[in-house]
Design an enzyme around this catalytic site. Structure first.
Site, mmCIF file in Angstrom:
data_model
loop_
_atom_site.group_PDB
_atom_site.id
_atom_site.type_symbol
_atom_site.label_atom_id
_atom_site.label_comp_id
_atom_site.label_asym_id
_atom_site.label_seq_id
_atom_site.Cartn_x
_atom_site.Cartn_y
_atom_site.Cartn_z
ATOM 1 N N ASP A 1 58.028 94.521 -8.528
ATOM 2 C CA ASP A 1 57.951 94.845 -9.594
ATOM 3 C C ASP A 1 55.975 95.392 -10.330
ATOM 4 O O ASP A 1 54.861 94.992 -8.516
ATOM 5 C CB ASP A 1 57.349 92.857 -10.868
ATOM 6 C CG ASP A 1 58.762 92.448 -11.290
ATOM 7 O OD1 ASP A 1 59.555 93.652 -10.757
ATOM 8 O OD2 ASP A 1 58.902 91.809 -11.740
ATOM 9 N N ASP B 1 60.817 88.132 -11.935
ATOM 10 C CA ASP B 1 60.267 86.839 -12.696
ATOM 11 C C ASP B 1 60.928 87.165 -13.946
ATOM 12 O O ASP B 1 60.871 85.123 -14.105
ATOM 13 C CB ASP B 1 58.795 87.558 -12.963
ATOM 14 C CG ASP B 1 59.019 88.938 -13.979
ATOM 15 O OD1 ASP B 1 59.829 88.703 -13.799
ATOM 16 O OD2 ASP B 1 57.502 89.594 -13.943
HETATM 17 P P1 ATP Z 1 57.350 94.639 -14.112
HETATM 18 O O1 ATP Z 1 58.759 94.220 -14.500
HETATM 19 O O2 ATP Z 1 56.656 95.029 -13.237
HETATM 20 O O3 ATP Z 1 57.008 92.911 -13.941
HETATM 21 P P2 ATP Z 1 57.004 94.854 -17.207
HETATM 22 O O4 ATP Z 1 56.098 93.548 -17.579
HETATM 23 O O5 ATP Z 1 56.588 95.788 -17.323
HETATM 24 O O6 ATP Z 1 57.293 95.496 -15.790
HETATM 25 P P3 ATP Z 1 58.516 94.021 -18.880
HETATM 26 O O7 ATP Z 1 57.949 92.256 -19.212
HETATM 27 O O8 ATP Z 1 60.059 93.840 -19.371
HETATM 28 O O9 ATP Z 1 58.294 94.498 -17.931
HETATM 29 O O10 ATP Z 1 57.913 94.739 -19.679
HETATM 30 C C1 ATP Z 1 59.012 95.984 -20.092
HETATM 31 C C2 ATP Z 1 58.256 96.822 -21.748
HETATM 32 O O11 ATP Z 1 58.702 96.031 -23.010
HETATM 33 C C3 ATP Z 1 56.813 97.143 -21.600
HETATM 34 O O12 ATP Z 1 56.571 97.782 -21.024
HETATM 35 C C4 ATP Z 1 56.538 96.513 -22.513
HETATM 36 O O13 ATP Z 1 56.246 97.926 -23.243
HETATM 37 C C5 ATP Z 1 57.694 95.809 -23.664
HETATM 38 N N1 ATP Z 1 56.718 94.760 -23.075
HETATM 39 C C6 ATP Z 1 56.339 93.320 -22.664
HETATM 40 N N2 ATP Z 1 55.805 92.294 -23.163
HETATM 41 C C7 ATP Z 1 56.067 92.204 -24.873
HETATM 42 C C8 ATP Z 1 56.201 91.541 -25.133
HETATM 43 N N3 ATP Z 1 55.264 90.033 -25.340
HETATM 44 N N4 ATP Z 1 56.349 91.755 -26.820
HETATM 45 C C9 ATP Z 1 57.104 92.710 -27.107
HETATM 46 N N5 ATP Z 1 57.030 94.002 -25.451
HETATM 47 C C10 ATP Z 1 56.813 93.675 -24.784
#
Ligand code: ATP
Length: 901
Positions: A326, A634
């Site tokens: 990630d 995660d």
């Molecule tokens: P990784 O997979 O590397 O942990 P990540 O944290 O960006 O990456 P996700 O948590 O799936 O992956 O998030 C995907 C996308 O969703 C993010 O890039 C962001 O634009 C959006 N996002 C993340 N957290 C939130 C939230 N709490 N509320 C709304 N949108 C969110």
């Protein structure tokens, strides 16, 4: 048990002395905790102590030894019998002690992964360890969490729970807060949440009705995780190998016995000799060495902050060829700060550092007043009100509770008055929670003035803009959305490695339309918030170390492609030259024709906007190309990919319980560098096991052969059975086992990964076993003969042979310390255990040679200085041969690796 499911929520809450908005008071909770005890279940009981002791003897090699001890006892050979028994007991003891230590370490690690729970006490939401929950506590649950206690639901939205740990039913169950009939089975009690079950999606909160062993789970004593076992593919391979070896050795011993009888020797001494042959040839240290090496490996990993949940991971880590990681939190710190806010009419900079809500919004060096810009006001309001995180002052430090992405948006709103105004004006009435598939979150609010309803949303720019039909101007008017300008703005921000979220609003909405579909085209884009998430300091060097070790690193992230590739470039993640680096998004992967998929995956370093389902397909694709895949995850939906990967890795801090449950290893600090460290330790463990095997097989074979040759030739034994047993007992424990403590070899991360299907006994190893065994036997016979021809008595000549044998084992032990180069490179003093072992062995040999009591028991006699000189000379010659052989083998290996031969 009280039937909480049959009563109305209010009644249940009241009966537990709680309050459905303020919860318990801290003082009542404290008193209850004292009275009821912590909310934990007794540790999983694996095998009983007696069974674990007995299991130490459960090995074909040990059976043979026990049979030999019994037989020699019947023959009245008490010395032999007691020496054999001592060998067995010492090995079992060492094995048992080390195994207990390893199990205790694994158990304590498991409790380290204890969960936390969000409770309301004295009307304030706080996070406590789930151990501290008491009946009457109001607890909130969210996707990915393990329910910490039995709860009666007070309120829930779209709550889906996996209750398979309790009911065995694998489909998720929908929950609500209805009152149910008394006869409802546990599996159908939809208004209850049970401890140990997993929240799949939705949200809710309930009142704790039972904790610890009073829960359904505790009541039926079916513990979530089974007993720990110390077994890996390698140990099973070794068990099979031991059985085969036993058959061969017993066969040889029987043959020797038969040959002796045919030759007319009497049965009793022949039998003792056959027993000595068998006992000598059996590598009895092997089971203990495996346990000890793995146990030490687990402990070393913990020291480097990697908690191994399933032992085979220790071994598999050593052969990992691809790490899929990630981005957020693993490669980066996951400490987000909003740095820029973009609205259709311009871009602002946000000042201030960390989570402290102090800073300004600046445009062209001039502070901006939010009141002048409606789009900005709504973007900040959306960011803070459509949000479940909070920040607070803890001592002199600002700390966050909840998701860092959300916390960053709260902080920026707190830097202005918008947070306060939004909280006053907007009352949240419903939520569509964030989910990594949906990639946005939306909330429905009632405006305190006028009573109308409005919706706020925030999330990945593509997802949010899909739902928008217009964008808001500074004066609050709405104009049609210019998607290409938004894309341009996102591209510019993301190219700097910033994470960009869009905010949107639907100024008026019928609550009935507040669904994922209902929001479509109803939203208006209010702005983009771009946040900095700095890469972790140690990651660049950890990635470089992986590359040197022949391990590819691939980023699989939910974030935007441009942000992802900017971070990847900064970290040097893709080892290919810049023009060959590829980034693929989840959508592009889905569109790829089936035949092109595997090639594309192999050639790509960064995967962006990837859904958890796609992760699973990526793992399978890499595995189909023969890769051994380590994959981090995660979220709730990462579980299938984590299970399928050869090593599933969950995040200790940021990970959900579901991910941790599915993982083989948990990173205590969520840091990518820890994976690299664990791979290094995994390689070390495998090396040390190989070293022990490389040492033990030739020495044991030599011991057996000395006797076998004598019997076959019909000559006097150069080493007596009792003496063989002595050599065996002392060297296995005092010398061989010390290899388990070898530190990692330098250059361990500059070798390619070990092929997982490489056999235990390679041709090089078979050859070396034969060579060293041959040298041992020849050396022993040579000194035996020369001592006799010099006029020494039989006991003296035998003592010289025993000492030569042990001396060669010591020299060979040193040679085995390094598999990949000359052992002297490691430094003579780098493994203190070996030095200690060698000193003890030398002392033991002196006692055997010069102590009258030992002379009597083992049939030895003091030897003269000249005999020692001969021994040393022979050892020197043998050492040269062993070193030369290793040198040739290593040269050949490096030629093969360099593409020659
Ligand atoms: P990784 O997979 O590397 O942990 P990540 O944290 O960006 O990456 P996700 O948590 O799936 O992956 O998030 C995907 C996308 O969703 C993010 O890039 C962001 O634009 C959006 N996002 C993340 N957290 C939130 C939230 N709490 N509320 C709304 N949108 C969110």
């Amino acid at each position: 048990m009280v039937d909480h499911h049959t009563r109305a929520v209010g009644e249940v809450v009241a009966s537990l002395g709680s309050d459905d908005s303020r919860g318990l008071s801290e003082s009542v909770a404290g008193r209850r905790l004292e009275a009821d005890g912590p909310n934990t279940l007794p540790p999983a009981h694996g095998d009983s102590l007696l069974r674990r002791v007995l299991l130490q003897f459960h090995n074909p090699l040990i059976y043979v030894l026990l049979a030999a001890a019994a037989a020699t006892l019947l023959l009245g050979e008490y010395v032999d019998a007691s020496v054999i028994l001592a060998v067995v007991l010492v090995n079992a003891l060492v094995g048992f002690v080390q195994e207990s230590k390893a199990l205790a370490a694994l158990d304590s690690l498991r409790s380290m992964a204890r969960g936390e729970a969000r409770v309301v006490r004295d009307g304030v939401v706080r996070t406590v360890l789930s151990d501290e929950l008491v009946a009457g506590d109001l607890v909130a649950v969210e996707p990915g969490e393990k329910v910490p206690a039995d709860l009666r639901l007070v309120e829930s939205t779209e709550l889906l729970v996996d209750e398979s740990s309790l009911t065995g039913e694998s489909t998720s169950v929908a929950k609500n807060d209805d009152v149910l009939a008394e006869a409802t089975r546990v599996a159908d009690r939809h208004n209850m949440l049970y401890a140990g079950t997993l929240v799949r999606s939705g949200a809710g909160h309930g009142v704790v009705v039972a904790t610890a062993e009073r829960t359904e789970l505790g009541g039926i004593h079916r513990l979530v995780s089974g007993a720990t076992v110390l077994a890996t593919p390698l140990t099973s391979k070794l068990t099979r190998f031991s059985s085969l070896l036993t058959v061969v050795i017993v066969g040889l011993a029987a043959l020797a016995f038969a040959v002796g009888l045919i030759r007319g020797e009497s049965a009793a001494p022949m039998f003792t000799a056959a027993v000595a042959l068998a006992v000598g040839a059996i590598p009895e240290g092997l089971p203990a060495a495996v346990t000890i090496t793995l146990a030490i490996g687990v402990k070393r990993m913990v020291r480097r902050r990697a908690v191994v949940r399933r032992l085979p991971a220790v071994e598999t880590l050593g052969s990992t060829t691809v790490i899929c990681t990630d981005k957020t939190g693993t490669l980066t710190t996951n400490e987000m700060t909003v740095r820029h806010i973009w609205t259709p009419e311009g871009e602002l900079e946000v000042t201030g550092v960390g989570y402290e809500p102090a800073g300004l919004l600046v445009h062209d060096g001039v502070a901006v007043d939010v009141a002048d810009n409606r789009a900005l006001w709504w973007s900040l309001a959306g960011g803070s009100a459509c949000n479940d995180a909070s920040v607070s002052l803890d001592g002199d430090q600002w700390v966050i509770s909840g998701d860092p992405t959300e916390a960053a948006m709260v902080v920026v709103a707190l830097k202005t008055q918008v947070a306060e105004e939004a909280e006053k004006d907007l009352v949240r009435v419903a939520t569509i929670p964030f989910d990594s598939r949906r990639q946005y979150m939306a909330t429905l609010h009632r405006a305190t003035s006028g009573g109308r309803h409005l919706a706020l949303a925030k999330g990945a720019v593509e997802r949010v803009t899909e739902l928008c039909s217009g964008w808001m101007m500074a004066d609050g008017t709405v104009e049609p959305l210019d998607r290409s300008r938004v894309e341009e703005a996102v591209g510019a921000l993301a190219a700097r490695g910033l994470r960009v979220l869009a905010t949107a609003v639907a100024a008026e909405i019928d609550p009935a339309d507040f669904t994922a579909d209902g929001l479509d085209q109803r939203l208006v884009l209010t702005g983009l918030q771009a946040m900095l998430d700095p890469p972790r300091a140690s990651v660049t060097s950890a990635i470089a170390a992986c590359h040197a070790a022949g391990i590819e690193v691939k980023m699989i992230t939910g974030d935007h492609a441009t942000t992802a590739s900017a971070i990847a470039n900064e970290l040097g993640l893709d080892h290919r030259p810049p023009h060959e680096r590829r980034v693929l998004t989840g959508a592009e992967l889905t569109d790829l024709p089936h035949e092109a998929y595997d090639d594309a995956v192999a050639a790509t370093g960064v995967f962006a906007r990837v859904s958890p389902e796609e992760k699973l397909r990526l793992v399978e694709s890499l595995q189909s190309r023969g890769h051994v895949v380590a994959m981090t995850g995660d979220g709730v939906n990462d579980a299938p990919a984590l299970r399928t990967a050869d090593i599933g890795i969950a995040m200790g801090r940021g990970g959900t319980d579901v991910a941790k449950d599915a993982a083989d290893m948990v990173l205590v600090d969520d840091d990518f560098a820890t994976i690299e460290a664990a791979v290094e330790e995994g390689r070390g463990v495998f090396d040390n096991l190989t070293k022990f095997i490389v040492w033990t097989l030739p020495t044991n074979m030599g011991e057996g052969l000395v006797i076998l040759v004598a019997i076959l030739l019909g000559s006097t034994l150069p080493i007596l059975p009792t003496q063989i047993l002595w050599i065996n007992m002392t060297t296995a424990v005092v010398l061989g086992l010390m290899l388990a403590f070898e530190p990692r070899e330098p250059g361990i991360m500059r070798r390619p990964p070990r092929a997982p299907d490489r056999p235990l006994l390679t041709t090089t190893l078979v050859w070396r076993t034969a060579l060293v065994a041959g040298l041992l036997v020849t050396g022993a016979w040579w000194i035996f003969a020369t001592e006799q021809s010099r006029g020494a008595g039989l006991p003296e000549a035998r003592t010289a042979a025993v000492n030569l044998f042990v001396a060669v084992q010591i020299v060979y032990l040193y040679s085995c310390r390094s598999l990949t180069g000359a052992s002297w490179r490691l430094g003579l003093l780098s493994n203190r255990w070996i030095i200690g072992g060698v000193l003890v062995q030398v002392g033991a040999q002196a006692a055997l040679t010069y102590l009258p009591i030992m002379n009597q028991v083992f049939g030895t006699a003091p030897i003269e200085a000249v005999a020692w000189i001969r021994i040393l000379a022979a050892v020197a010659v043998i050492a040269v041969v062993v070193v030369a052989d290793k040198y040739v083998a290593l040269r050949r290996l490096s030629r093969i690796r360099d593409g020659g031969v």
